[in-house]
Write a protein that holds these residues in place. Structure first.
Motif, mmCIF file in Angstrom:
data_model
loop_
_atom_site.group_PDB
_atom_site.id
_atom_site.type_symbol
_atom_site.label_atom_id
_atom_site.label_comp_id
_atom_site.label_asym_id
_atom_site.label_seq_id
_atom_site.Cartn_x
_atom_site.Cartn_y
_atom_site.Cartn_z
ATOM 1 N N UNK A 199 -4.130 17.745 3.019
ATOM 2 C CA UNK A 199 -3.875 17.459 1.608
ATOM 3 C C UNK A 199 -4.221 16.037 1.192
ATOM 4 N N UNK A 200 -4.563 15.177 2.152
ATOM 5 C CA UNK A 200 -4.939 13.810 1.807
ATOM 6 C C UNK A 200 -3.851 12.794 2.066
ATOM 7 N N UNK A 201 -2.886 13.135 2.912
ATOM 8 C CA UNK A 201 -1.805 12.221 3.285
ATOM 9 C C UNK A 201 -1.096 12.826 4.507
ATOM 10 N N UNK A 247 2.163 3.395 5.849
ATOM 11 C CA UNK A 247 3.041 2.833 4.812
ATOM 12 C C UNK A 247 3.592 3.903 3.877
ATOM 13 N N UNK A 248 4.502 4.720 4.386
ATOM 14 C CA UNK A 248 5.099 5.770 3.563
ATOM 15 C C UNK A 248 5.753 5.149 2.324
ATOM 16 N N UNK A 249 5.501 5.756 1.172
ATOM 17 C CA UNK A 249 6.051 5.251 -0.075
ATOM 18 C C UNK A 249 5.133 4.274 -0.784
ATOM 19 N N UNK A 250 4.093 3.837 -0.105
ATOM 20 C CA UNK A 250 3.143 2.904 -0.713
ATOM 21 C C UNK A 250 1.830 3.594 -1.063
ATOM 22 N N UNK A 251 0.865 2.814 -1.479
ATOM 23 C CA UNK A 251 -0.447 3.352 -1.837
ATOM 24 C C UNK A 251 -1.196 3.779 -0.581
ATOM 25 N N UNK A 252 -1.994 4.807 -0.707
ATOM 26 C CA UNK A 252 -2.802 5.247 0.427
ATOM 27 C C UNK A 252 -3.698 4.089 0.878
ATOM 28 N N UNK A 253 -3.679 3.747 2.151
ATOM 29 C CA UNK A 253 -4.424 2.577 2.619
ATOM 30 C C UNK A 253 -5.909 2.603 2.290
ATOM 31 N N UNK A 254 -6.535 3.781 2.304
ATOM 32 C CA UNK A 254 -7.982 3.850 2.085
ATOM 33 C C UNK A 254 -8.378 3.575 0.634
ATOM 34 N N UNK A 255 -7.435 3.622 -0.299
ATOM 35 C CA UNK A 255 -7.781 3.287 -1.680
ATOM 36 C C UNK A 255 -8.142 1.811 -1.820
ATOM 37 N N UNK A 256 -7.743 0.995 -0.835
ATOM 38 C CA UNK A 256 -8.104 -0.424 -0.844
ATOM 39 C C UNK A 256 -9.602 -0.627 -0.638
ATOM 40 N N UNK A 257 -10.297 0.406 -0.179
ATOM 41 C CA UNK A 257 -11.735 0.290 0.065
ATOM 42 C C UNK A 257 -12.514 0.052 -1.224
ATOM 43 N N UNK A 258 -11.932 0.420 -2.367
ATOM 44 C CA UNK A 258 -12.620 0.190 -3.640
ATOM 45 C C UNK A 258 -12.879 -1.290 -3.859
#
Length: 296
Positions: A199-201, A247-258
């Motif tokens: 599902x992406x997480x 980091x449960x509860x935080x932003x998905x780490x891979x979104x930082x790739x933007x």
């Protein structure tokens, strides 16, 4: 021969004899030094330019998915740690601006880890990056996304060895869950990798979910344990290291790739740090297995 020339003559004989001994001690040209039969490192295709990303809505991209070739779809799914059936449900996905390179250039694992040059096979699962990397003698040979244990059922970090495998089996958590290409790494707790929905997480009950083509590759690539009877382990399988925290509860780490395409990069030294406490055990298990294979 005069007495004044005798020392020079003796010295010359000694040098000649020493040279012959040194030549005899050197392995003949072409002799296997233990590395000659190792597989050649993969030749990966680099992207045409610098890798960068933009964001889109999952459902918007899904409507246009048929306009993207299979290689590009694979990269996009891997970058978002999701499968094709779930990507439309994501509010935000990352889309690479170019898709010309092999998947390894869009995933966080280093192509080479010199510290692993004597390790025949090893697999790493990164919890924060939700991805895995398989190595042969220090060279990355395969990589892809994973969805690991959810917050209430985390995947325990540490060193494992592959145990038994089954092309199809039933989950111990729910007898309605069919698991394909299942490879167990912790027999008592029922932890292993297999194909299942991404599902992406992190969403599993401690297992390591994979896309089917990735689960199938690792199923065939990794080594199964060897037993005596039903419960005596003679030979352990391929080493597997699970590391890091999500980091449960935080932003998905891979979104930082933007903003930073290298935000998730895992260095060779980081993998070395994970392996170092276990290297002796890994090499001992490997040597025992190789000796058993050669004795057949």
């Amino acid at each position: 021969m005069s007495s004044t020339n005798t020392p020079k003559f003796v010295a010359a004989l000694c040098i000649a004899a020493l040279s012959m001994i040194m030549v005899q001690c050197q392995p003949p040209s072409g002799t296997d030094d233990g590395k000659a039969n190792r597989p050649a490192p993969p030749q990966w295709r680099k992207p045409d330019g610098r890798v960068s990303y933009h964001v889109e809505q999952g459902k918007t991209w899904f409507k246009q998915k048929d306009s993207v070739d299979a290689a590009a779809r694979r990269i996009i799914l891997a970058v978002n740690r999701v499968d094709i059936d779930n990507i439309a449900s994501l509010d935000t996905i990352l889309v690479p601006d170019i898709h010309s390179g092999d998947l390894v250039y869009y995933m966080p694992f280093p192509l080479k880890v010199p510290y692993l040059e004597d390790v025949a096979k090893i697999i790493f699962f990164s919890y924060p990056a939700q991805s895995f990397g398989a190595y042969e003698y220090g060279h990355l040979v395969y990589t892809g996304p994973t969805n690991m244990g959810r917050k209430n059922d985390p995947t325990p970090p540490g060193l494992y060895f592959t145990n038994w495998k089954a092309e199809k089996t039933i989950s111990t958590f729910d007898d309605e869950w069919e698991l394909k290409w299942n490879f167990n790494i912790e027999n008592k707790k029922g932890v292993g990798w297999h194909q299942y929905a991404l599902p992406g997480y992190p969403a599993s009950h401690s297992c390591l979910r994979l896309l089917e083509e990735d689960a199938k590759f690792l199923y065939k690539w990794a080594d199964e344990w060897k037993l005596k009877g039903k419960d005596v382990v003679l030979l352990k399988g391929t080493p597997v290291i699970v590391f890091g925290e999500y980091p449960f509860g935080g932003e998905k780490p891979w979104l930082a790739l933007k903003d930073d395409p290298k935000a998730l990069d895992i260095s060779a030294s980081q993998l070395e740090e994970q392996v170092k406490p276990h290297l002796q055990q890994i090499l001992q298990v490997q040597e025992k297995r190789m000796q058993a294979d050669s004795a057949r």
